[in-house]
Scaffold this motif. Sequence first.
Motif, PDB file in Angstrom:
ATOM      1  N   PRO A 151       0.812  -1.231   0.000  1.00 26.82           N
ATOM      2  CA  PRO A 151       0.000   0.000   0.000  1.00 26.82           C
ATOM      3  C   PRO A 151       0.838   1.270   0.000  1.00 26.82           C
ATOM      4  CG  PRO A 151      -0.878  -1.590   1.558  1.00 26.82           C
ATOM      5  CD  PRO A 151       0.453  -2.124   1.113  1.00 26.82           C
ATOM      6  N   VAL A 152       1.960   1.269   0.696  1.00 31.90           N
ATOM      7  CA  VAL A 152       2.840   2.447   0.725  1.00 31.90           C
ATOM      8  C   VAL A 152       3.386   2.729  -0.669  1.00 31.90           C
ATOM      9  CG1 VAL A 152       4.966   3.429   1.684  1.00 31.90           C
ATOM     10  CG2 VAL A 152       3.462   2.042   3.140  1.00 31.90           C
ATOM     11  N   ILE A 153       3.831   1.674  -1.352  1.00 33.70           N
ATOM     12  CA  ILE A 153       4.454   1.848  -2.667  1.00 33.70           C
ATOM     13  C   ILE A 153       3.413   2.221  -3.719  1.00 33.70           C
ATOM     14  CG2 ILE A 153       5.858   0.743  -4.449  1.00 33.70           C
ATOM     15  CD1 ILE A 153       6.928  -1.133  -2.234  1.00 33.70           C
ATOM     16  N   THR A 154       2.262   1.559  -3.697  1.00 35.21           N
ATOM     17  CA  THR A 154       1.254   1.867  -4.712  1.00 35.21           C
ATOM     18  C   THR A 154       0.702   3.283  -4.546  1.00 35.21           C
ATOM     19  OG1 THR A 154      -0.450   0.770  -3.365  1.00 35.21           O
ATOM     20  CG2 THR A 154       0.604  -0.538  -5.097  1.00 35.21           C
ATOM     21  N   ASP A 155       0.510   3.736  -3.303  1.00 33.69           N
ATOM     22  CA  ASP A 155       0.058   5.117  -3.091  1.00 33.69           C
ATOM     23  C   ASP A 155       1.096   6.114  -3.600  1.00 33.69           C
ATOM     24  OD1 ASP A 155      -2.299   4.297  -1.992  1.00 33.69           O
ATOM     25  OD2 ASP A 155      -1.734   4.666   0.088  1.00 33.69           O
ATOM     26  N   TYR A 156       2.353   5.791  -3.423  1.00 34.30           N
ATOM     27  CA  TYR A 156       3.448   6.642  -3.899  1.00 34.30           C
ATOM     28  C   TYR A 156       3.434   6.727  -5.426  1.00 34.30           C
ATOM     29  CZ  TYR A 156       8.388   8.105  -4.418  1.00 34.30           C
ATOM     30  OH  TYR A 156       9.555   8.757  -4.736  1.00 34.30           O
ATOM     31  N   VAL A 157       3.258   5.579  -6.071  1.00 32.68           N
ATOM     32  CA  VAL A 157       3.193   5.553  -7.536  1.00 32.68           C
ATOM     33  C   VAL A 157       2.017   6.395  -8.024  1.00 32.68           C
ATOM     34  CG1 VAL A 157       2.702   4.059  -9.520  1.00 32.68           C
ATOM     35  CG2 VAL A 157       4.378   3.351  -7.809  1.00 32.68           C
ATOM     36  N   LEU A 158       0.880   6.279  -7.365  1.00 36.13           N
ATOM     37  CA  LEU A 158      -0.298   7.024  -7.793  1.00 36.13           C
ATOM     38  C   LEU A 158      -0.109   8.522  -7.629  1.00 36.13           C
ATOM     39  CD1 LEU A 158      -3.136   4.745  -6.403  1.00 36.13           C
ATOM     40  CD2 LEU A 158      -2.577   5.167  -8.804  1.00 36.13           C
ATOM     41  N   ARG A 159       0.444   8.949  -6.498  1.00 29.75           N
ATOM     42  CA  ARG A 159       0.667  10.386  -6.291  1.00 29.75           C
ATOM     43  C   ARG A 159       1.558  10.954  -7.383  1.00 29.75           C
ATOM     44  NH1 ARG A 159       1.258   8.893  -0.873  1.00 29.75           N
ATOM     45  NH2 ARG A 159       3.524   9.097  -1.023  1.00 29.75           N
ATOM     46  N   ARG A 160       2.607  10.247  -7.704  1.00 21.64           N
ATOM     47  CA  ARG A 160       3.513  10.732  -8.742  1.00 21.64           C
ATOM     48  C   ARG A 160       2.891  10.621 -10.128  1.00 21.64           C
ATOM     49  NH1 ARG A 160       8.846  11.449  -7.143  1.00 21.64           N
ATOM     50  NH2 ARG A 160       9.606  10.986  -9.250  1.00 21.64           N
ATOM     51  N   GLY A 161       2.080   9.571 -10.340  1.00 22.80           N
ATOM     52  CA  GLY A 161       1.446   9.386 -11.634  1.00 22.80           C
ATOM     53  C   GLY A 161       0.425  10.460 -11.946  1.00 22.80           C
ATOM     54  N   TYR A 162      -0.239  10.983 -10.925  1.00 15.32           N
ATOM     55  CA  TYR A 162      -1.245  12.025 -11.135  1.00 15.32           C
ATOM     56  C   TYR A 162      -0.670  13.437 -11.123  1.00 15.32           C
ATOM     57  CZ  TYR A 162      -5.535   9.253 -11.012  1.00 15.32           C
ATOM     58  OH  TYR A 162      -6.565   8.402 -11.322  1.00 15.32           O
ATOM     59  N   SER A 163       0.581  13.583 -10.781  1.00 22.71           N
ATOM     60  CA  SER A 163       1.167  14.913 -10.672  1.00 22.71           C
ATOM     61  C   SER A 163       1.733  15.371 -12.019  1.00 22.71           C
ATOM     62  CB  SER A 163       2.296  14.897  -9.628  1.00 22.71           C
ATOM     63  OG  SER A 163       2.953  16.142  -9.590  1.00 22.71           O
ATOM     64  N   PRO A 164       1.497  16.622 -12.401  1.00 26.22           N
ATOM     65  CA  PRO A 164       2.069  17.125 -13.653  1.00 26.22           C
ATOM     66  C   PRO A 164       3.580  17.288 -13.593  1.00 26.22           C
ATOM     67  CG  PRO A 164       0.880  18.867 -12.510  1.00 26.22           C
ATOM     68  CD  PRO A 164       0.599  17.609 -11.756  1.00 26.22           C
ATOM     69  N   ALA A 165       4.157  17.318 -12.390  1.00 33.01           N
ATOM     70  CA  ALA A 165       5.610  17.414 -12.237  1.00 33.01           C
ATOM     71  C   ALA A 165       5.995  16.773 -10.913  1.00 33.01           C
ATOM     72  CB  ALA A 165       6.063  18.869 -12.266  1.00 33.01           C
ATOM     73  N   ASN A 166       7.140  16.102 -10.880  1.00 29.49           N
ATOM     74  CA  ASN A 166       7.581  15.404  -9.678  1.00 29.49           C
ATOM     75  C   ASN A 166       9.010  15.793  -9.305  1.00 29.49           C
ATOM     76  OD1 ASN A 166       5.393  13.513  -8.905  1.00 29.49           O
ATOM     77  ND2 ASN A 166       5.716  12.700 -10.975  1.00 29.49           N
ATOM     78  N   ILE A 167       9.269  15.845  -8.010  1.00 33.18           N
ATOM     79  CA  ILE A 167      10.640  16.034  -7.556  1.00 33.18           C
ATOM     80  C   ILE A 167      11.384  14.717  -7.705  1.00 33.18           C
ATOM     81  CG2 ILE A 167       9.956  17.845  -5.916  1.00 33.18           C
ATOM     82  CD1 ILE A 167      10.223  15.748  -3.701  1.00 33.18           C
ATOM     83  N   PRO A 168      12.713  14.737  -7.778  1.00 35.44           N
ATOM     84  CA  PRO A 168      13.467  13.484  -7.900  1.00 35.44           C
ATOM     85  C   PRO A 168      13.190  12.542  -6.739  1.00 35.44           C
ATOM     86  CG  PRO A 168      14.873  15.371  -8.398  1.00 35.44           C
ATOM     87  CD  PRO A 168      13.592  15.927  -7.865  1.00 35.44           C
ATOM     88  N   ARG A 169      13.229  11.266  -7.016  1.00 37.48           N
ATOM     89  CA  ARG A 169      12.966  10.260  -5.998  1.00 37.48           C
ATOM     90  C   ARG A 169      14.017  10.249  -4.887  1.00 37.48           C
ATOM     91  NH1 ARG A 169      10.156   4.942  -7.299  1.00 37.48           N
ATOM     92  NH2 ARG A 169       8.468   5.505  -8.729  1.00 37.48           N
ATOM     93  N   ASN A 170      15.232  10.709  -5.189  1.00 38.26           N
ATOM     94  CA  ASN A 170      16.295  10.632  -4.179  1.00 38.26           C
ATOM     95  C   ASN A 170      16.333  11.842  -3.246  1.00 38.26           C
ATOM     96  OD1 ASN A 170      17.253  12.509  -5.968  1.00 38.26           O
ATOM     97  ND2 ASN A 170      19.184  11.435  -6.433  1.00 38.26           N
ATOM     98  N   TRP A 171      15.420  12.791  -3.420  1.00 39.44           N
ATOM     99  CA  TRP A 171      15.352  13.888  -2.458  1.00 39.44           C
ATOM    100  C   TRP A 171      14.776  13.359  -1.141  1.00 39.44           C
ATOM    101  CZ3 TRP A 171      13.574  19.168  -4.947  1.00 39.44           C
ATOM    102  CH2 TRP A 171      14.482  19.502  -5.964  1.00 39.44           C
ATOM    103  N   PRO A 172      15.334  13.769   0.006  1.00 37.00           N
ATOM    104  CA  PRO A 172      14.939  13.163   1.295  1.00 37.00           C
ATOM    105  C   PRO A 172      13.648  13.729   1.882  1.00 37.00           C
ATOM    106  CG  PRO A 172      16.683  14.757   1.661  1.00 37.00           C
ATOM    107  CD  PRO A 172      16.482  14.693   0.154  1.00 37.00           C
ATOM    108  N   THR A 173      12.574  13.736   1.106  1.00 30.37           N
ATOM    109  CA  THR A 173      11.275  14.178   1.621  1.00 30.37           C
ATOM    110  C   THR A 173      10.629  13.024   2.400  1.00 30.37           C
ATOM    111  OG1 THR A 173      10.074  13.435  -0.334  1.00 30.37           O
ATOM    112  CG2 THR A 173      10.996  15.678  -0.389  1.00 30.37           C
ATOM    113  N   PRO A 174       9.671  13.323   3.283  1.00 39.03           N
ATOM    114  CA  PRO A 174       9.020  12.237   4.024  1.00 39.03           C
ATOM    115  C   PRO A 174       8.387  11.178   3.097  1.00 39.03           C
ATOM    116  CG  PRO A 174       8.523  14.338   5.056  1.00 39.03           C
ATOM    117  CD  PRO A 174       9.242  14.652   3.783  1.00 39.03           C
ATOM    118  N   GLY A 175       7.718  11.634   2.030  1.00 38.63           N
ATOM    119  CA  GLY A 175       7.100  10.679   1.117  1.00 38.63           C
ATOM    120  C   GLY A 175       8.122   9.801   0.421  1.00 38.63           C
ATOM    121  N   ASN A 176       9.195  10.405  -0.063  1.00 36.67           N
ATOM    122  CA  ASN A 176      10.254   9.632  -0.711  1.00 36.67           C
ATOM    123  C   ASN A 176      10.883   8.638   0.254  1.00 36.67           C
ATOM    124  OD1 ASN A 176       9.948  10.821  -3.196  1.00 36.67           O
ATOM    125  ND2 ASN A 176      11.740  12.163  -3.032  1.00 36.67           N
TER     126      ASN A 176
END
Length: 484
Positions: free
Chosen positions: A186-211
């Motif tokens: 569930p954590v990974i699929t929600d992450y994929v969906l958030r990024r999939g619906y976003s018109p722009a995404n920050i890099p995955r290696n940035w140390p944000t809580p979601g990443n």
Amino acid sequence: MALGTDTGGADAGTEVPALSGAPLLGSLHDLKSDSLGTYLRAQQRHGDVVRVSAGPPGMRADLYCVFSPEGVQQVLASQAANFRKDNAFYQEVRESFGNGLLTSQDEDYLRQRRLVQPLFTRRRVDGYAGAVAAETASVVTAWEEALDGIVDVSDEMTHLALRAVTRILFGTDVEATADVVARCFPVITDYVLRRGYSPANIPRNWPTPGNRRAAAAMEELYGVCDRIIGQRRRAGAHAYGPSPSGPAPSDAGASGEDLLTLLAAARSSDDGEFDDGELRDQVLIFLLAGHETTATSLCFALHLLARHPEQQDRAREEITRVLGGRPPQASDLERLPYLSQVVKEAIRLYPAAPVIGRKAVAATRIGGHAVPAGADVILAPWVTHRRPEHWPDPDRFDPDRFTPEAEAGRPRYAWFPFGGGPRACIGQHFSMLESVIALAMILRAYSFEAVDAEIPVSAGITLRTEGPARCRVRRLDTPRAVSG
């Protein structure tokens, strides 16, 4: 659905009608809040091919939605080479779940398909019926202690499908993996969906809580897969059973013939074999596709029958007449035609993959309309499965839509829950086998009455329930099951 950039025009065909949206963001809010309703409204207002625009100026995506069976056939089958899995959403799935059979392309896909295909013959898949029956028996027993006789069939079928596919993949390692998958997916699929619906995404290696949460979940999930793969390699694949071309197993794990062992042993002179990273990619994709899709089918089949007692009684009469008290077997699939029709009608109304995306690599005319090269193309089983010209009173639950005579009278792609063409789902027979066996055992043991009249849904990587699907279950007096 993923957002990309605007595309250029095509030379042939008329302009595609557009769904109206907000001046600034187009249909972005509608797609994020109710994508299935938005696609259904687009078809009802504008027909077979509709352009839906979403996103702010400069980042706006034009989604070319194709809703007719003939258009779907063109995209998935007759002109499949013109439509690739190159959109941003598939890239997010690929980066999280690996470059397995669902996400790979070109020669990677062809090589993987050739290596995996022998493991998904009807005879081989039928050998996993015992594993499905064993896991279903555990659920049937556990429900005897259900509080007030009420169970949430969404949660319960997710649990069942996960344990079944984990047992088939890993055999005796099911206990070590099922909990990790249930926690991390569930954590990974929600992450994929958030990024999939976003018109722009920050890099995955940035140390944000979601990443960081997603990275931790992927590390744990990858770790358990790598550990089991390493154990298989150290023991030697052939120590676990015959090659993929050998006899079909009677039960996954009983003689070491779990699917991972067979994947590790898969090889050919032309295609070589899977290395450890490729094995993990295949395992992750099979876990994703193998439990969420079947769980959806089982959940809605049970809930629909709970709301339709006449159809429930008819299915149970067939089960009792065919099986008596013995465990179901793979060969019973053909002897339970009405129960199979129930499953097909459930996944017509609630397809596990309600939306399918592609990227057009060449300008194409679909239904007389111009779809430009580079366009994001959307197919929506959720919509096509409700076309009233093929499905009268489309929201009504009616398993008799799937008698052989009725099926012969419809276009091939009026119903396509497993995709189609050269990339049709390799696991569709397994999904039907698991669904029919599980339903046969559950309906023979319990009657169902719906507590929740409707179940809100949304489109994730697969169809998602947005609330409980509670049913009141009552234990039935059934013949004692015998082995054999």
